[in-house]
Scaffold this motif. Sequence first.
Motif, PDB file in Angstrom:
ATOM      1  N   SER A  30       0.819  -1.216   0.000  1.00  0.00           N
ATOM      2  CA  SER A  30       0.000   0.000   0.000  1.00  0.00           C
ATOM      3  C   SER A  30       0.851   1.263   0.000  1.00  0.00           C
ATOM      4  O   SER A  30       0.335   2.357  -0.264  1.00  0.00           O
ATOM      5  CB  SER A  30      -0.942   0.010   1.200  1.00  0.00           C
ATOM      6  OG  SER A  30      -0.208  -0.019   2.409  1.00  0.00           O
ATOM      7  N   ARG A  53      -0.756   4.124  -4.958  1.00  0.00           N
ATOM      8  CA  ARG A  53      -0.943   4.057  -3.506  1.00  0.00           C
ATOM      9  C   ARG A  53      -2.365   4.458  -3.114  1.00  0.00           C
ATOM     10  O   ARG A  53      -2.959   3.862  -2.203  1.00  0.00           O
ATOM     11  CB  ARG A  53       0.067   4.955  -2.803  1.00  0.00           C
ATOM     12  CG  ARG A  53       1.482   4.411  -2.827  1.00  0.00           C
ATOM     13  CD  ARG A  53       2.457   5.368  -2.188  1.00  0.00           C
ATOM     14  NE  ARG A  53       2.583   6.590  -2.967  1.00  0.00           N
ATOM     15  CZ  ARG A  53       3.332   7.623  -2.602  1.00  0.00           C
ATOM     16  NH1 ARG A  53       3.989   7.600  -1.473  1.00  0.00           N
ATOM     17  NH2 ARG A  53       3.396   8.687  -3.368  1.00  0.00           N
ATOM     18  N   GLY A  55      -4.973   3.934  -4.838  1.00  0.00           N
ATOM     19  CA  GLY A  55      -5.929   2.965  -5.359  1.00  0.00           C
ATOM     20  C   GLY A  55      -6.332   3.174  -6.801  1.00  0.00           C
ATOM     21  O   GLY A  55      -7.049   2.342  -7.372  1.00  0.00           O
ATOM     22  N   SER A  70      -6.097  -5.339  -8.461  1.00  0.00           N
ATOM     23  CA  SER A  70      -6.592  -4.972  -7.136  1.00  0.00           C
ATOM     24  C   SER A  70      -5.553  -5.393  -6.107  1.00  0.00           C
ATOM     25  O   SER A  70      -4.562  -6.058  -6.436  1.00  0.00           O
ATOM     26  CB  SER A  70      -7.943  -5.639  -6.845  1.00  0.00           C
ATOM     27  OG  SER A  70      -7.795  -7.051  -6.823  1.00  0.00           O
ATOM     28  N   ARG A  71      -5.782  -4.992  -4.866  1.00  0.00           N
ATOM     29  CA  ARG A  71      -4.851  -5.398  -3.812  1.00  0.00           C
ATOM     30  C   ARG A  71      -5.622  -5.620  -2.518  1.00  0.00           C
ATOM     31  O   ARG A  71      -6.672  -5.038  -2.283  1.00  0.00           O
ATOM     32  CB  ARG A  71      -3.752  -4.341  -3.617  1.00  0.00           C
ATOM     33  CG  ARG A  71      -4.253  -3.027  -3.067  1.00  0.00           C
ATOM     34  CD  ARG A  71      -3.132  -2.000  -2.924  1.00  0.00           C
ATOM     35  NE  ARG A  71      -3.637  -0.806  -2.285  1.00  0.00           N
ATOM     36  CZ  ARG A  71      -3.340   0.422  -2.663  1.00  0.00           C
ATOM     37  NH1 ARG A  71      -2.517   0.621  -3.683  1.00  0.00           N
ATOM     38  NH2 ARG A  71      -3.843   1.447  -2.022  1.00  0.00           N
ATOM     39  N   ASP A  72      -5.055  -6.482  -1.686  1.00  0.00           N
ATOM     40  CA  ASP A  72      -5.571  -6.735  -0.338  1.00  0.00           C
ATOM     41  C   ASP A  72      -4.459  -6.337   0.612  1.00  0.00           C
ATOM     42  O   ASP A  72      -3.475  -7.078   0.773  1.00  0.00           O
ATOM     43  CB  ASP A  72      -5.942  -8.216  -0.186  1.00  0.00           C
ATOM     44  CG  ASP A  72      -6.578  -8.523   1.158  1.00  0.00           C
ATOM     45  OD1 ASP A  72      -6.270  -7.814   2.141  1.00  0.00           O
ATOM     46  OD2 ASP A  72      -7.358  -9.482   1.233  1.00  0.00           O
ATOM     47  N   ASN A  73      -4.600  -5.168   1.213  1.00  0.00           N
ATOM     48  CA  ASN A  73      -3.521  -4.656   2.064  1.00  0.00           C
ATOM     49  C   ASN A  73      -3.289  -5.548   3.277  1.00  0.00           C
ATOM     50  O   ASN A  73      -2.141  -5.706   3.729  1.00  0.00           O
ATOM     51  CB  ASN A  73      -3.838  -3.237   2.512  1.00  0.00           C
ATOM     52  CG  ASN A  73      -3.848  -2.254   1.364  1.00  0.00           C
ATOM     53  OD1 ASN A  73      -3.236  -2.496   0.318  1.00  0.00           O
ATOM     54  ND2 ASN A  73      -4.554  -1.144   1.527  1.00  0.00           N
ATOM     55  N   ASN A  76      -1.233  -8.186   2.093  1.00  0.00           N
ATOM     56  CA  ASN A  76      -0.054  -7.689   1.383  1.00  0.00           C
ATOM     57  C   ASN A  76       0.097  -8.385   0.026  1.00  0.00           C
ATOM     58  O   ASN A  76       1.198  -8.820  -0.364  1.00  0.00           O
ATOM     59  CB  ASN A  76       1.215  -7.865   2.209  1.00  0.00           C
ATOM     60  CG  ASN A  76       2.218  -6.747   1.978  1.00  0.00           C
ATOM     61  OD1 ASN A  76       1.852  -5.587   1.777  1.00  0.00           O
ATOM     62  ND2 ASN A  76       3.502  -7.078   2.007  1.00  0.00           N
TER      63      ASN A  76
END
Length: 113
Positions: A30, A53, A55, A70-73, A76
């Motif tokens: 992130s 950062r 999004g 996409s990301r899952d903080n 990680n």
Amino acid sequence: QVQLVESGGGLVQPGGSLRLSCAASGMIISADVMAWYRQAPGKPRELVAGIARGGSTDYANSVKGRFTISRDNAKNTVYLQMNGLKPEDTAVYYCKASKYPNWGQGTQVTVSS
């Protein structure tokens, strides 16, 4: 030590879907711009998608409307959802953090009937 481990590739028929994962360690996704690249045989590595950062996301024209980054903080982990796959999407896919020179081992995606 920064490590990026890609997974989720495989053989899929045209029109199919895959979800790639990139598990990061030694860094915080992130706090960085994360991206997916791909390299087909005999071709240079190309940028596929990126997530900033804040999004916001951006995509290569060739994958717009079909791929989603996409990301899952909490995990990680960065993802690449690939729908409507085409034979020309066949490549080794890599994730990359902008602040570090490290590349993972990549994951092979093959689109073929």
